[in-house]
Design an enzyme around this catalytic site. Structure first.
Site, mmCIF file in Angstrom:
data_model
loop_
_atom_site.group_PDB
_atom_site.id
_atom_site.type_symbol
_atom_site.label_atom_id
_atom_site.label_comp_id
_atom_site.label_asym_id
_atom_site.label_seq_id
_atom_site.Cartn_x
_atom_site.Cartn_y
_atom_site.Cartn_z
ATOM 1 C CD GLN A 196 -2.714 1.212 2.518
ATOM 2 O OE1 GLN A 196 -3.136 0.142 2.940
ATOM 3 N NE2 GLN A 196 -3.073 2.362 3.054
ATOM 4 C CD GLU A 247 -5.305 -4.083 -0.388
ATOM 5 O OE1 GLU A 247 -6.528 -4.306 -0.404
ATOM 6 O OE2 GLU A 247 -4.833 -2.960 -0.613
ATOM 7 N N GLY A 249 2.639 -6.312 5.611
ATOM 8 C CA GLY A 249 3.022 -7.658 5.192
ATOM 9 C C GLY A 249 3.565 -7.734 3.778
ATOM 10 C CG ASN A 289 5.801 6.576 8.359
ATOM 11 O OD1 ASN A 289 5.968 7.372 7.439
ATOM 12 N ND2 ASN A 289 5.076 5.482 8.215
ATOM 13 C CG ASN A 311 2.746 8.565 1.034
ATOM 14 O OD1 ASN A 311 3.540 8.077 1.832
ATOM 15 N ND2 ASN A 311 1.628 7.965 0.679
ATOM 16 C CD GLU A 318 29.055 9.389 -10.944
ATOM 17 O OE1 GLU A 318 29.772 10.375 -10.714
ATOM 18 O OE2 GLU A 318 28.386 9.253 -11.991
#
Length: 471
Positions: A13, A74, A146, A208, A230, A258
């Site tokens: 996700q 999923e 997962g 996060n 994000n 490089e």
């Protein structure tokens, strides 16, 4: 000289949400419509577009397709990308299943992930066949879920086994309780670290914990969402890849190989952190412009790095600063970076590990911006936090049945936790040796330890442990 072609694989996700944002941004930077893959009036895209795109058709009306493979166990995120990206992506490269991984590394690594692996590798093979000169593979994934952890680890191992000559950069999002959705994130992350340590050529950490604080403090968002985090990651990735996608009279293309060669002094020490400047809120970036010297100070500020640690309190093993935008500022940037270099806690046994790159093409949001990539010993603090959370779960065997029922054993789990500890210790050794007064001349051997030696990669992998158990 051939342009280096880079393939981007996104998993799970978080990985696919970041990929969707990233591809939209770089399409705009190259003048490519992010819905159709075409350019205005059939003009050629800006820059070295073939680094990240394949052209369909020889005519001026041809379209440009991202060198992307997107996979999830999923369907919801992949279905959303299909519904919102028009005809940009090759539909055969958008791969999903219906069961999901249930936030379980073992399902992604040992179960459903193995079923989807042949299809994903086939699509990767197809993308490689379209390349004139493969410069590397970037993998976008989160280590808490997962699919991103388990299948991410399985795929990286499979890529390095089949294509050992191609550099692989993992861009890994580490979990934080503040934006947590899976209680077993510490398990999944520790298990994934073993593969990232052994198989990836480098791992760029997006923490996060730090991203949440940055969005809260720098962007004044009371409760940052995943989309906000994000967007921060996209800014950094666009800046990181700019030197691969654009070249000009002051710079040549900097390939992924490089970049990693300059940032990884020893194979065992390849976990990187980054920062971006200016971190002005997106809605104000057009009206508030930061000076070059202020941007450089911001890059190295402990409160700006995309990892919850204090790099100025650790040791910089290697550093790359990538500047993009108006070139009139180059002399000022050169002198400000030279002054900053004198203030950094560098490691005496790597005296030249400070690289600077310039790209004339500005980004979408800023006329001038900078990205810092650093190999810094403080990354051990981030990894130690994850391991501490792992230990709190594992000492009570909380949720252990999730993994044991999928085929893992306590022996395997303990071995993977030990591998993570060895990684932490390798950075601690580097920090201690780098802090010592220089007592040898520059021809002396690099300090080494059993924890940080190059052959630490030869430690037993999860796949080795699984095969031993099945034998």
């Amino acid at each position: 000289m051939k342009v280096n072609n880079t393939i981007v694989i996104s998993i799970g996700q978080a990985g696919n949400q970041i990929a969707a944002s990233f591809w939209k941004t770089i399409c705009q930077e190259h003048g490519i419509d992010p819905m159709t893959g075409q350019t205005a009036q059939g003009q050629a895209p800006r820059g070295n577009w073939s680094a990240f795109f394949t052209k369909l058709g020889e005519s001026t009306s041809g379209s440009y397709v991202p060198r992307a493979v997107m996979v999830d166990l999923e369907p919801s995120v992949i279905d959303n990308i299909k519904a919102t990206s028009g005809s940009l992506f090759n539909p055969g490269n958008l791969i999903s299943r219906t069961e999901g991984a249930g936030g379980n590394f073992a399902v992604g690594y040992l179960g459903a992930g193995r079923e989807v692996l042949p299809e994903v590798m086939s699509r990767l093979d197809s993308e490689i066949d379209k390349c004139d000169n493969v410069g590397g593979i970037i993998v976008l994934h989160a280590t808490g879920g997962g699919s991103g952890s388990g299948f991410g680890a399985l795929l990286i191992e499979s890529i390095k086994e089949k294509y050992p000559e191609f550099p692989v950069l993992s861009c890994a999002v580490l979990p934080s309780p503040q934006v947590s959705s899976v209680v077993t994130e510490p398990y999944n992350t520790v298990f994934t670290l073993n593969t990232l340590r052994r198989a990836a050529d480098a791992c760029l950490i997006f923490d996060n914990e730090a991203l949440f604080e940055l969005a809260h403090r720098k962007w004044n968002i009371e409760s940052p969402t995943v989309d906000d985090l994000n967007l921060l990651i996209t800014e950094a990735l666009a800046g990181l890849t700019a030197s691969m996608r654009f070249s000009g009279f002051l710079t040549v293309e900097i390939s992924l190989r490089e970049l990693l060669t300059n940032l990884v002094p020893q194979p065992s020490l390849h976990f990187l952190m980054c920062s971006f400047a200016p971190l002005t809120p997106p809605d104000r970036s057009k009206f508030e412009e930061m000076g070059v010297e202020e941007m450089i100070r911001s890059l190295f500020d402990n409160g700006s790095v995309f990892a919850a640690c204090s790099p100025m309190e650790g040791r910089f093993l290697s550093t790359a600063v990538l500047y993009r935008g108006i070139m009139e500022d180059k002399p000022l940037a050169d002198s400000a970076l030279a002054a900053m270099r004198e203030q950094l806690p560098l490691t005496y046994w790597i005296p030249t590990a400070f690289k600077i790159g310039y790209v004339e093409q500005a980004g979408i949001s800023h006329r001038k911006s900078m990205v810092l990539l650093a190999n810094n010993t403080e990354i051990a603090r981030v990894l130690d936090r994850i391991c501490h959370n792992f230990d709190k779960l594992w000492q009570r065997k909380a949720f252990a049945n999730w993994y044991l029922n999928e085929g893992m054993s306590e022996e395997q789990i303990n071995a993977l936790r030990a591998s993570a500890q060895e990684l932490i210790q390798s950075y601690q050794v580097a920090e201690e040796s780098g802090a010592k007064a220089k007592v040898q001349d520059s021809s002396a051997d690099y300090p080494r330890s059993s924890a940080s030696s190059d052959d630490s990669r030869s430690g037993m992998s999860l796949r080795d442990l699984v095969d031993r158990r099945r034998a």
